[in-house]
Structures are given as structure tokens and as C-alpha cells.
Design an enzyme around this catalytic site. Structure first.
Site, PDB file in Angstrom:
ATOM      1  N   ASN A   1      -5.390   8.898   0.484  1.00 13.34           N
ATOM      2  CA  ASN A   1      -6.024   8.457   1.727  1.00 13.34           C
ATOM      3  C   ASN A   1      -6.453   9.616   2.621  1.00 13.34           C
ATOM      4  OD1 ASN A   1      -6.063   5.726   1.351  1.00 13.34           O
ATOM      5  ND2 ASN A   1      -4.445   5.250   2.819  1.00 13.34           N
TER       6      ASN A   1
ATOM      7  N   THR B   1     -11.204   3.781   5.600  1.00 13.97           N
ATOM      8  CA  THR B   1     -11.064   2.464   6.236  1.00 13.97           C
ATOM      9  C   THR B   1      -9.774   2.371   7.054  1.00 13.97           C
ATOM     10  OG1 THR B   1      -9.927   1.521   4.314  1.00 13.97           O
ATOM     11  CG2 THR B   1     -12.333   1.377   4.346  1.00 13.97           C
ATOM     12  N   ALA B   2      -8.968   3.421   7.030  1.00 17.74           N
ATOM     13  CA  ALA B   2      -7.646   3.370   7.649  1.00 17.74           C
ATOM     14  C   ALA B   2      -7.591   4.250   8.901  1.00 17.74           C
ATOM     15  CB  ALA B   2      -6.598   3.782   6.609  1.00 17.74           C
TER      16      ALA B   2
ATOM     17  N   SER C   1      -9.880   4.513  12.535  1.00 17.75           N
ATOM     18  CA  SER C   1      -9.273   4.266  13.848  1.00 17.75           C
ATOM     19  C   SER C   1      -9.477   5.447  14.794  1.00 17.75           C
ATOM     20  CB  SER C   1      -7.774   3.980  13.695  1.00 17.75           C
ATOM     21  OG  SER C   1      -7.562   2.821  12.920  1.00 17.75           O
TER      22      SER C   1
ATOM     23  N   ASP D   1       0.810  -1.215   0.000  1.00 18.88           N
ATOM     24  CA  ASP D   1       0.000   0.000   0.000  1.00 18.88           C
ATOM     25  C   ASP D   1       0.845   1.268   0.000  1.00 18.88           C
ATOM     26  OD1 ASP D   1      -2.366  -1.433  -0.064  1.00 18.88           O
ATOM     27  OD2 ASP D   1      -2.548  -1.527   2.109  1.00 18.88           O
ATOM     28  N   GLY D   2       1.976   1.256   0.712  1.00 26.08           N
ATOM     29  CA  GLY D   2       2.841   2.430   0.735  1.00 26.08           C
ATOM     30  C   GLY D   2       3.379   2.770  -0.641  1.00 26.08           C
TER      31      GLY D   2
ATOM     32  N   ARG E   1      -8.050  23.653  19.977  1.00 25.82           N
ATOM     33  CA  ARG E   1      -6.874  22.956  20.479  1.00 25.82           C
ATOM     34  C   ARG E   1      -7.186  21.462  20.438  1.00 25.82           C
ATOM     35  NH1 ARG E   1      -5.362  26.471  25.950  1.00 25.82           N
ATOM     36  NH2 ARG E   1      -5.519  28.535  24.965  1.00 25.82           N
TER      37      ARG E   1
END
Length: 250
Positions: A125, A165-166, A170, A53-54, A152
Site C-alpha cells: 500500500n 484508495t486508502a 485521505s 486487509d491487515g 518540514r
């Protein structure tokens, strides 16, 4: 047909075998993903990313109107969420491309402007903005939909449907379609106290809209967890949906 081959590592048995396949029908130009630049795309007809993926993310950053074929070279170690084929399927897919019989899908991306100057890189992404020292609080001003708010937090995440989804998920965001013509923003760990109440914690930036971020401390902007850009106090950062979705071969 001229192909730019983007690899995680410039050497290795898997990469060498793949390159031999490509060289049968294409005129290849090679680039290591960490050294990729806009200049590599001159006169290129297609980009082939070989890795995980990277590598796919890096290969997508400077693409405007050329298609991308994403090949997972190591499914045992790479999640491959952004890749579409394995090495075993490459020969068949290359024949489809040569015969112009391939299918593609469009993945929406994010455009960033710093002080009204657009960056060459488009995010597939997400875009992350925060204090340039991760252990310190981020202070910034948001401007969106005729509203303005000083906040802040530990940073801001702007996500496409592909990125939802990444990291975005999360951080508490909800998944949405990679073809959605909007971006979603989430404030990470807002610093809310009795005298600090924020209203712009989750926003949707639709087509023909943009959101402006003004850092009040030295900050950093990170594109797809790969490319980092230093931001000065009072820089103007504008984030919006790009006019150029990624053309991913499927």
C-alpha cells in the site's frame, strides 16, 4: 503442493473450518500474521491469507515470486479491499489452484533501501516517514531528479496504485491504477511560511527512478501501517518501485 496459511488469529471456528478445506489437497504450514517472517516461506508454493486487509498486507510483505490467495473470513466486519474471495468460494478456488487453472493479477509494490541495504519487506500500500514522535514536526532532506530540498511537515506518504484508495487518498492524493509502474509521493501538512517555500510537495517516482530521504531528526518508517523501523539522523532512505509485483489470485 505446500501452502503457507496466514491467519489473524491462530484459533477460532472459522479458521479451523477453512484449514480443514485446505488440508484436503495441500500440505499446510501455519503462521500468525503478527509473527510472520521470511523463514516461513521456505519451500512454499502458495500463500493463503485468511482474515481481512491487515492479514493480506502482512502476508504479502515477504513474498517475491509465489502467488497469494486473499480470503475475507469476516465480510461483516472487514472491508476486504485487498481480498478477492469469501469463505463460501474457497473450495472452488482451491480446486482451480490444484489444477493450475487459476487467474492472477499483478499489484505493484515499493522497495526500500536504508543506507543502501534493501529491506526484506516490500510495501503493497504505502510507506510513511515522519518524526518518531507524532506530535513533533518532521524535518528531512529530499533528493530527486537532480534536485534537493530541506522540508518540514508532518510526514511523507509514498503510495502504490493499490494504496492510493486508502491513506494516500485521505491525505489529498488522487487514485491511480494498482498496475501503474510508478509511485506517488505526497507531503503531509507542509510547514510553509514566508521564509519556507517548498517545490517538492507531490512527486511521481517512475520505473528506474528513486527518491532519497535523509531524516534530520530521529524518525520512523512505517510499511503498510504494520511494520515500523526506527531511523537515525542522516540515515539514507531510498524509495523506488519494486521489480517484484505481488501475484494476487483472482
Amino acid at each position: 503442493m505446500k501452502a503457507l496459511i496466514v491467519c489473524k488469529h491462530p484459533e477460532g471456528a472459522v479458521t479451523a473450518n477453512v484449514c480443514k478445506l485446505i488440508e484436503k489437497d495441500f500440505s499446510p504450514v501455519y503462521a500468525w500474521r503478527n509473527n510472520l517472517s521470511k523463514s516461513h516461506l521456505k519451500d512454499i508454493d502458495i500463500v493463503i491469507a485468511i482474515g481481512g486487509d491487515g492479514t493480506v498486507l502482512s502476508a504479502s510483505h515477504f513474498l517475491i515470486d509465489k502467488p497469494l490467495l486473499a480470503v475475507n473470513s469476516s465480510p461483516e466486519t472487514s472491508e476486504g479491499a485487498l481480498t478477492t474471495i469469501l469463505i463460501d468460494d474457497l473450495d472452488k478456488k482451491l480446486k482451480e489452484i490444484k489444477e493450475n487453472a487459476f487467474k492472477e493479477e499483478k499489484l505493484e509494490r515499493i522497495e526500500i533501501l536504508i543506507n543502501n541495504k534493501p529491506l526484506d519487506v516490500l510495501a503493497l500500500n504505502e510507506v510513511f516517514i515522519a518524526n518518531d514522535k507524532a506530535h513533533l514536526i518532521s524535518r528531512y532532506k529530499l533528493k530527486f531528479n537532480d534536485g534537493e530540498e530541506e522540508q518540514r511537515s508532518s510526514g511523507l506518504i509514498f503510495s502504490t496504485g493499490t494504496g492510493s484508495t486508502a491513506w494516500f487518498k485521505s491525505a489529498g492524493g488522487e487514485q491511480f491504477s494498482p498496475q501503474s509502474r510508478f509511485i506517488k509521493m505526497i507531503v503531509r501538512e507542509p510547514y510553509i511560511r514566508r521564509l519556507l517555500k517548498f517545490s517538492m510537495l507531490r512527486e511521481t517516482i517512475h520505473e528506474n527512478q528513486e527518491i532519497e530521504i535523509i531524516p534530520l531528526v530521529p524518525s520512523i518508517l512505517v510499511i503498510d501501517s504494520i511494520r515500523e523501523i526506527k531511523l537515525k539522523r542522516y540515515d539514507s532512505i531510498k524509495v523506488k518501485i519494486s521489480k517484484y509485483p505481488l501475484r494476487r489470485i483472482i
